[in-house]
Design a protein around this motif. Structure first.
Motif, PDB file in Angstrom:
ATOM      1  N   THR A  64      15.578  43.517  23.900  1.00 54.87           N
ATOM      2  CA  THR A  64      16.171  44.677  23.025  1.00 54.87           C
ATOM      3  C   THR A  64      15.873  44.561  21.595  1.00 54.87           C
ATOM      4  N   PHE A  65      15.987  43.295  21.280  1.00 53.31           N
ATOM      5  CA  PHE A  65      15.784  43.200  19.532  1.00 53.31           C
ATOM      6  C   PHE A  65      14.466  43.219  19.433  1.00 53.31           C
ATOM      7  N   ASN A  66      13.285  42.804  20.376  1.00 49.52           N
ATOM      8  CA  ASN A  66      11.845  42.908  20.084  1.00 49.52           C
ATOM      9  C   ASN A  66      11.555  44.648  20.006  1.00 49.52           C
ATOM     10  N   ALA A  67      12.318  45.259  20.940  1.00 49.05           N
ATOM     11  CA  ALA A  67      12.000  46.812  20.988  1.00 49.05           C
ATOM     12  C   ALA A  67      12.472  47.340  19.687  1.00 49.05           C
ATOM     13  N   MET A  68      13.449  47.019  19.378  1.00 50.84           N
ATOM     14  CA  MET A  68      14.182  47.428  18.013  1.00 50.84           C
ATOM     15  C   MET A  68      13.386  47.397  16.953  1.00 50.84           C
ATOM     16  N   ILE A  69      12.609  45.867  16.642  1.00 45.94           N
ATOM     17  CA  ILE A  69      11.759  45.559  15.541  1.00 45.94           C
ATOM     18  C   ILE A  69      10.491  46.389  15.634  1.00 45.94           C
ATOM     19  N   GLY A  70       9.821  46.617  17.108  1.00 45.95           N
ATOM     20  CA  GLY A  70       8.799  47.440  16.936  1.00 45.95           C
ATOM     21  C   GLY A  70       8.925  48.824  16.635  1.00 45.95           C
ATOM     22  N   ARG A  71      10.129  49.609  16.809  1.00 47.42           N
ATOM     23  CA  ARG A  71      10.585  50.729  16.373  1.00 47.42           C
ATOM     24  C   ARG A  71      10.698  50.866  14.799  1.00 47.42           C
TER      25      ARG A  71
END
Length: 298
Positions: A64-71
Motif C-alpha cells: 500500500t505504501f509503495n502504491a501511494m509513493i507511485g501515485r
C-alpha cells in the motif's frame, strides 16, 4: 511452594526474553517501513519499501505504501510538466510581442505598419488572457470554489444552438457539421457551462478534421443518462495518447501547437462533465477519426 517459587519467576523471565526477541523479529519490517519513509522525499520517489516474500498484513501495508509513493511520483511529474507547459505557453506570445516591438522600434514606419503591429500584439495578448482565464477556472474547480447555476436544460435545444454557432467555424475550414438524431431530453445543470463543454468538444472535432471531412453530433437517452456523441473522421488519436488528452496543455499532435488553442479545452470539458456527475469517454484510432461520448445524468 518451592517448585512455585522457582518455576514462576523462571517462566516469567523466559517469557519476557522469548517475547522480546519474537516481538523484535515481528516488528523488524515495521522499522524497515519507517526507515524507508524517512528517506523518501519529492526528489527520490523511486524509493520502494522492500519486504520480499511477506504475504501477511505487513506485506500488504508495504504494498500500500509503495502504491501511494507511485501515485505521488505521478502527481509530482504531472505538476512539473504542467509548470513547464504553462511557462512555454506564456513564453511564446511574450517572445512574439517582444520581437515585433523590437523590429518596430528599429526605424520610423508608416502609420499602417504600426496599426498592423498593434493588431498582432492584441492577438497575442488575447491569447495570454484566454490561457490565464482558463487556468483560473481550473484552479477554482480544483478548490471546489465554483458554484453551478442549476436549472432545467433542454439537451436538444442546447446541442442545436451549439451546432449553429460552430457551423461558421466548420464552414471556414471546409468541414461539414452534421446534426444527427436529437432525442428530447431534459436534465438539471448549468446551461452556460454545459454549452462551453459541448463547444470545446465540437470545436476539437472540427479542428482535427481534414478539409472536406465531416463532424456529426447526436444526442439520445440511455437508461438514467443522456448521451451526446461527437464523431469526426479526422486524424484520430493513438492508444498511448488517449489516456493523456484530458491533461492540461497536452496535445497529441505537437506539430499543430500554435493553431491548436491553449490546450485546456478538454480539461475544462472533463471538469464540467464531472461537476454534473457525468463523464466523457473517447474512442479513436489514428487516421480513422475519433468519437467523444458525453454522459450526463438525467
Amino acid at each position: 511452594l518451592l517448585i512455585m517459587i522457582i518455576s514462576i519467576p523462571t517462566s516469567v523471565c523466559v517469557t519476557i526474553v522469548v517475547g522480546y526477541f519474537m516481538a523484535k523479529k515481528a516488528l523488524k519490517p515495521v522499522d524497515q517501513i519507517r526507515r524507508a519513509a524517512v528517506k523518501i522525499s519529492s526528489s527520490n520517489l523511486d524509493e520502494k519499501i522492500d519486504i520480499t516474500g511477506r504475504r501477511d498484513e505487513l506485506g500488504r501495508l508495504a504494498e500500500t505504501f509503495n502504491a501511494m509513493i507511485g501515485r505521488l511520483k505521478d502527481s509530482f511529474q504531472r505538476i512539473n510538466q504542467f509548470s513547464i507547459d504553462v511557462s512555454h505557453e506564456l513564453k511564446t506570445p511574450l517572445t512574439i510581442l517582444k520581437g515585433e516591438t523590437e523590429v518596430a522600434l528599429r526605424k520610423e514606419r508608416e502609420k499602417r505598419d504600426y496599426q498592423m503591429l498593434l493588431m498582432s500584439n492584441l492577438e497575442e495578448i488575447d491569447r495570454m488572457s484566454c490561457i490565464i482565464d482558463d487556468l483560473l477556472l481550473l484552479s477554482k474547480a480544483d478548490t471546489k470554489d465554483i458554484k453551478l447555476n442549476i436549472e432545467e436544460v433542454s439537451l436538444r435545444d442546447l446541442v442545436m444552438d451549439v451546432c449553429m454557432d460552430m457551423k461558421v467555424v466548420a464552414d471556414r475550414k471546409d468541414v461539414e457539421l452534421q446534426v444527427g438524431e436529437m432525442e428530447d431530453v431534459r436534465l438539471k445543470g448549468d446551461e452556460l457551462k454545459l454549452r462551453r463543454m459541448l463547444l470545446n468538444i465540437v470545436e476539437n472535432g472540427i479542428k482535427y478534421s481534414h478539409a472536406g471531412g465531416k463532424v456529426s453530433v447526436s444526442s439520445y437517452k440511455n437508461g438514467e443518462y443522456a448521451k451526446i456523441d461527437v464523431r469526426d473522421d479526422g486524424i484520430g488519436i493513438s492508444e498511448e495518447d488517449i489516456k493523456y488528452i484530458f491533461d492540461r496543455f497536452y496535445r497529441a499532435d505537437r506539430s499543430r501547437k500554435r493553431e491548436s488553442g491553449s490546450g485546456l479545452g478538454l480539461s475544462i470539458s472533463r471538469w464540467i462533465a464531472e461537476a454534473h456527475k457525468g463523464n466523457i469517454e473517447v474512442t479513436s484510432q489514428p487516421a480513422q477519426g475519433s468519437m467523444f461520448t458525453i454522459k450526463l445524468p438525467i
